[in-house]
Each structure stands twice: as C-alpha cells, then as structure tokens.
Write an enzyme that holds these catalytic residues in place. Structure first.
Site, mmCIF file in Angstrom:
data_model
loop_
_atom_site.group_PDB
_atom_site.id
_atom_site.type_symbol
_atom_site.label_atom_id
_atom_site.label_comp_id
_atom_site.label_asym_id
_atom_site.label_seq_id
_atom_site.Cartn_x
_atom_site.Cartn_y
_atom_site.Cartn_z
ATOM 1 N N SER A 14 1.186 -1.207 0.099
ATOM 2 C CA SER A 14 -0.221 0.022 -0.481
ATOM 3 C C SER A 14 1.152 1.045 -0.007
ATOM 4 O O SER A 14 1.972 1.220 0.316
ATOM 5 C CB SER A 14 -0.990 -0.391 1.028
ATOM 6 O OG SER A 14 -0.058 -0.202 2.404
ATOM 7 N N LYS A 93 -0.227 -0.760 15.636
ATOM 8 C CA LYS A 93 -1.787 -0.908 15.481
ATOM 9 C C LYS A 93 -1.871 -2.443 14.658
ATOM 10 O O LYS A 93 -3.512 -2.845 15.095
ATOM 11 C CB LYS A 93 -2.563 0.285 15.290
ATOM 12 C CG LYS A 93 -2.459 0.274 13.765
ATOM 13 C CD LYS A 93 -3.749 1.944 13.949
ATOM 14 C CE LYS A 93 -3.967 2.353 12.682
ATOM 15 N NZ LYS A 93 -4.432 1.202 11.696
ATOM 16 N N ASP A 94 -1.831 -2.894 13.809
ATOM 17 C CA ASP A 94 -1.778 -3.955 12.628
ATOM 18 C C ASP A 94 -1.050 -5.130 13.672
ATOM 19 O O ASP A 94 -1.349 -5.793 12.747
ATOM 20 C CB ASP A 94 -1.158 -4.057 11.481
ATOM 21 C CG ASP A 94 -2.313 -2.773 10.817
ATOM 22 O OD1 ASP A 94 -3.389 -2.361 11.361
ATOM 23 O OD2 ASP A 94 -1.565 -1.910 9.756
ATOM 24 N N THR A 137 -15.947 3.489 8.764
ATOM 25 C CA THR A 137 -14.581 3.064 9.127
ATOM 26 C C THR A 137 -14.429 1.056 9.376
ATOM 27 O O THR A 137 -15.945 0.674 9.247
ATOM 28 C CB THR A 137 -14.719 3.266 11.148
ATOM 29 O OG1 THR A 137 -13.762 2.825 11.591
ATOM 30 C CG2 THR A 137 -15.900 2.935 11.707
ATOM 31 N N SER A 139 -12.728 -0.014 11.668
ATOM 32 C CA SER A 139 -12.249 -0.695 13.213
ATOM 33 C C SER A 139 -13.719 -1.021 13.688
ATOM 34 O O SER A 139 -14.078 0.397 14.051
ATOM 35 C CB SER A 139 -11.622 0.553 13.680
ATOM 36 O OG SER A 139 -11.134 0.513 14.506
ATOM 37 N N LEU A 140 -13.722 -2.166 14.330
ATOM 38 C CA LEU A 140 -14.640 -2.428 14.989
ATOM 39 C C LEU A 140 -14.572 -1.346 16.707
ATOM 40 O O LEU A 140 -15.972 -1.068 17.247
ATOM 41 C CB LEU A 140 -14.373 -3.649 16.090
ATOM 42 C CG LEU A 140 -15.581 -4.433 16.829
ATOM 43 C CD1 LEU A 140 -17.044 -3.880 16.000
ATOM 44 C CD2 LEU A 140 -15.208 -5.105 17.111
ATOM 45 N N ARG A 141 -13.154 -0.416 17.087
ATOM 46 C CA ARG A 141 -12.784 0.079 17.727
ATOM 47 C C ARG A 141 -13.719 1.877 17.951
ATOM 48 O O ARG A 141 -14.718 2.077 19.032
ATOM 49 C CB ARG A 141 -11.555 0.352 18.348
ATOM 50 C CG ARG A 141 -11.371 1.555 19.327
ATOM 51 C CD ARG A 141 -9.789 1.589 18.936
ATOM 52 N NE ARG A 141 -9.239 2.083 18.443
ATOM 53 C CZ ARG A 141 -9.285 2.969 18.314
ATOM 54 N NH1 ARG A 141 -10.034 4.389 18.520
ATOM 55 N NH2 ARG A 141 -8.510 3.887 16.846
ATOM 56 N N ARG A 142 -13.135 2.158 17.128
ATOM 57 C CA ARG A 142 -13.638 3.553 16.766
ATOM 58 C C ARG A 142 -15.090 3.308 15.844
ATOM 59 O O ARG A 142 -16.265 4.017 16.725
ATOM 60 C CB ARG A 142 -12.938 3.802 14.976
ATOM 61 C CG ARG A 142 -11.431 3.943 15.369
ATOM 62 C CD ARG A 142 -11.162 4.650 13.624
ATOM 63 N NE ARG A 142 -8.901 5.042 13.768
ATOM 64 C CZ ARG A 142 -9.159 4.409 13.290
ATOM 65 N NH1 ARG A 142 -9.136 4.341 11.704
ATOM 66 N NH2 ARG A 142 -7.529 4.583 12.714
ATOM 67 N N ARG A 159 -13.123 -0.175 4.454
ATOM 68 C CA ARG A 159 -12.133 -0.577 4.172
ATOM 69 C C ARG A 159 -11.340 0.035 2.701
ATOM 70 O O ARG A 159 -11.377 0.614 1.616
ATOM 71 C CB ARG A 159 -11.911 -2.664 3.975
ATOM 72 C CG ARG A 159 -13.072 -2.666 5.377
ATOM 73 C CD ARG A 159 -12.144 -4.073 5.889
ATOM 74 N NE ARG A 159 -10.199 -3.877 5.266
ATOM 75 C CZ ARG A 159 -10.107 -4.684 4.975
ATOM 76 N NH1 ARG A 159 -10.591 -6.340 4.690
ATOM 77 N NH2 ARG A 159 -8.291 -5.241 5.084
ATOM 78 N N GLY A 160 -10.522 -0.633 2.662
ATOM 79 C CA GLY A 160 -9.427 0.301 1.780
ATOM 80 C C GLY A 160 -8.030 0.690 2.266
ATOM 81 O O GLY A 160 -8.347 1.410 3.466
ATOM 82 N N VAL A 162 -5.960 4.550 2.089
ATOM 83 C CA VAL A 162 -5.801 5.697 2.522
ATOM 84 C C VAL A 162 -6.895 6.671 1.681
ATOM 85 O O VAL A 162 -8.002 7.258 1.533
ATOM 86 C CB VAL A 162 -4.523 6.454 2.961
ATOM 87 C CG1 VAL A 162 -5.051 7.844 3.135
ATOM 88 C CG2 VAL A 162 -4.211 5.812 4.091
ATOM 89 N N THR A 164 -8.407 5.137 -1.383
ATOM 90 C CA THR A 164 -9.553 4.663 -1.752
ATOM 91 C C THR A 164 -11.210 5.187 -0.759
ATOM 92 O O THR A 164 -12.209 4.993 -1.007
ATOM 93 C CB THR A 164 -9.761 3.010 -1.026
ATOM 94 O OG1 THR A 164 -9.055 3.034 -2.424
ATOM 95 C CG2 THR A 164 -10.745 3.145 -1.638
ATOM 96 N N ARG A 165 -10.793 5.454 0.763
ATOM 97 C CA ARG A 165 -11.600 6.053 1.813
ATOM 98 C C ARG A 165 -12.409 7.609 1.651
ATOM 99 O O ARG A 165 -13.061 7.869 1.430
ATOM 100 C CB ARG A 165 -10.575 5.465 3.104
ATOM 101 C CG ARG A 165 -10.544 4.015 2.917
ATOM 102 C CD ARG A 165 -10.533 4.167 4.748
ATOM 103 N NE ARG A 165 -9.951 2.702 5.178
ATOM 104 C CZ ARG A 165 -9.427 1.972 6.521
ATOM 105 N NH1 ARG A 165 -9.955 2.433 7.624
ATOM 106 N NH2 ARG A 165 -9.123 0.876 6.425
ATOM 107 N N CYS A 251 -8.555 -7.875 16.419
ATOM 108 C CA CYS A 251 -9.598 -7.027 15.455
ATOM 109 C C CYS A 251 -11.219 -7.350 15.947
ATOM 110 O O CYS A 251 -12.200 -6.587 16.355
ATOM 111 C CB CYS A 251 -9.594 -7.805 14.076
ATOM 112 S SG CYS A 251 -8.800 -6.327 13.868
#
Length: 321
Positions: A14, A93-94, A137, A139-142, A159-160, A162, A164-165, A251
């Site tokens: 990416s 974070k990944d 998002t 992200s489950l946290r977000r 998803r995707g 930066v 793409t989003r 996740c």
C-alpha cells in the site's frame, strides 16, 4: 559503503506501507554505512521487498470476520521465518498481541501523532454530525467509541487504503470517516482532518502512530537496530500492548489504550467497549519507571489495567459469534 550484508526489508504494497517502509529503509541504510541521500546506495544496503498480504486482498469484510489483524502480517512473517527477508516494517496497531514463535518486535522508532482524525465534507467534529449521519470505518474500536458518544449514527464498514477511503468520502458514501492521524501525516495529507479525537477521552488503538520493526529473535541485537530505537515510544507502547495482551486484543475486541510519560512516571488509560457502544469499561493508572527495568514496569501497568477491564467487561466486550 555498507559494512555488512544487506538487510532485506519486507513491507505491504500500500502507499502508506511503502511510505513508512521507505522512511525506515533510509535510516537502516544509514546505520549500515550507506549514504541515505543516495537512492541506489540505500536500495543496495537495505532492499525493499513488497509482499501482498491476505488483509490487502480481502477488502469487502471486516478483519474480525476473516481472521483478525494477523492477516496484515501473516505472509510477511512467513517470508521472514523462511529467510527471504530479514525484517519487516509494520504499523504497530496492526500487530497482534502475540507473535509467531521465532519472531519479535526488535525496535520501535519515534511515534507519530497517535490520535484519530475526523474527516468530513462539512462538519468540524463528530459531535456536529447530523442525526443519523453515516460514519465510515473498518475499525470495531472506532465504531464502538463513536456509537458510545453518538448512538444515533449509522456506522458502516469502510475498508480500503487511505486514498480509497478518501474517495468514498468525496463520493458521498459516508458523511464522515475516521483515520489515523499518523498515516495521513506520513502521506503528506495532514491538512485534511477537520479535527482530532482527544486520546484521553477516546483512546486510540494500542500502539497507534508507532511503527514496529519485526525480526527473527536471533537478530534482535543486530547493531543497526539501535539506530532506529526510541526509548520513550517503546515504554508507551509496552504499556498499551500490555493492556492489549490482557484483553486478548484482536480485531474482535474494541480496545483503546493511550500512555503518556511524565518524568519517571508513566500514565495509562485503557478502555474496552461492546460493539454497539452501549457498554464501556475504563481504567486509568500510573506506574514508576525509576526501577531497573522500566519497560517491564510499563508492561505490567498495562497488564494490570487491562485485566481489570477484562474482568469487569466479560462477555460484553466480545462481539456476537
């Protein structure tokens, strides 16, 4: 000229991963004796090897549905264990809480901005979104943190990479999105956020903003690694990932953690939420770093606070099967 054999660096393909790996590639090459301003010398000393991961290929589902964070590291770690690369550059974070046997996080460079960034076409803050607005998002946290503050929001999986989003936001697929400020900064897009979430009120993913240099265990003391280590960042990440470990973080769990150093003390806030944001379990604490092993002290603080959150939250912080 380099004074030792090349260090082969593995990274995802990416744009963000390549930007991050390129930053570290120049620093690693310099530590090996190459001129960091000479692209050919840099590539000779620390060649960059692009590896596509399962997480890159699967773009239509949340990671929790298909295997979790390890999908961003699995193929790269296999290449390292097989001797095809010597290290890998990841977003911290990944990184799953537990690494495969034989591998370790050998160095952590200085952290970028750890906050979540709020991007939208008009509103300045999450609080300013219209009733029922669409927030994108993956992200489950977000998702959980946003719904805790704004249960009326329509949070959709987005998803995707930066670009793409950002394109989906511009096309109206969402009224707003949340992204890591660090990634935007590293891509030269730090001017795009409308605002930032307070990391104490809304803790980011453990290790967010930091990079991880992963190696084989036997290579963890290689001299070139010392040139890219940043002690204060390593302490903060040790505390945050301690909490992640205690919460069996992946996740599948909405976990946030944020550590700050204050002289010889480290302060940590940890929270975990139900996927719908209705339930939030939170602990704050501090520990002294004045002893002989400050990194262990930081990690123990994270483990302790994470265990308290896990005990209180129980099954409520796990999503439905």
């Amino acid at each position: 000229m380099p004074t030792q054999p090349p260090v082969r660096i593995g990274a995802r393909g990416s744009k963000l991963s390549l930007a991050q790996a390129g930053m570290m590639q120049r620093r690693i090459a310099a530590a090996l004796g190459a001129d960091p301003e000479d692209p050919q010398a840099v590539e000779a000393a620390a060649p960059l090897i692009v590896i596509t991961t399962s997480g890159d290929r699967i773009q239509d589902r949340r990671l929790l549905e298909v295997g979790g964070k390890g999908l961003f590291t699995k193929e790269i770690e296999e290449a390292m264990l097989e001797g095809r690369i010597d290290c890998a550059i990841h977003s911290m974070k990944d990184m799953p809480a537990v690494l495969p046997p034989g591998l370790c996080i050998a160095a952590i460079p200085e952290r970028e901005d750890p906050r979540d960034a709020f991007l939208s076409r008009e509103p300045e803050r999450l609080e300013d979104l219209a009733q029922g607005a669409v927030l994108g998002t993956a992200s489950l946290r977000r998702q959980a943190q946003a719904l805790h503050r704004r249960p009326d929001l329509d949070v959709r999986m987005l998803r995707g990479n930066v670009d793409t989003r950002l394109a989906k936001l511009a096309a109206g697929e969402a009224d707003a999105i949340l992204l890591a400020a660090s990634g935007l900064n590293r891509l030269g897009l730090g001017h795009l956020p409308k605002s930032f979430l307070d990391p104490l009120d809304c803790p980011p993913a453990p290790g967010q903003g930091a990079l991880a240099i992963e190696t084989r265990v036997e290579d963890r003391d290689a001299p070139w690694l010392e040139a890219v280590r940043h002690g204060p960042t390593a302490l903060a990440v040790a505390a945050e990932r301690g909490a992640l470990t205690a919460l069996e973080g992946s996740c599948r769990t909405a976990v946030g953690a944020f550590a700050q150093l204050d002289g010889a003390e480290i302060r940590l806030v940890v929270e975990a939420l139900s996927a719908d944001g209705r339930h939030r379990f939170r602990r704050e604490g501090a520990a002294s770093l004045a002893g002989a092993d400050p990194e262990s002290a930081a990690r123990e603080l994270g483990l302790a606070l994470g265990a308290q959150v896990a005990a209180e939250g129980g099954d409520l912080i796990l999503p439905p099967e």
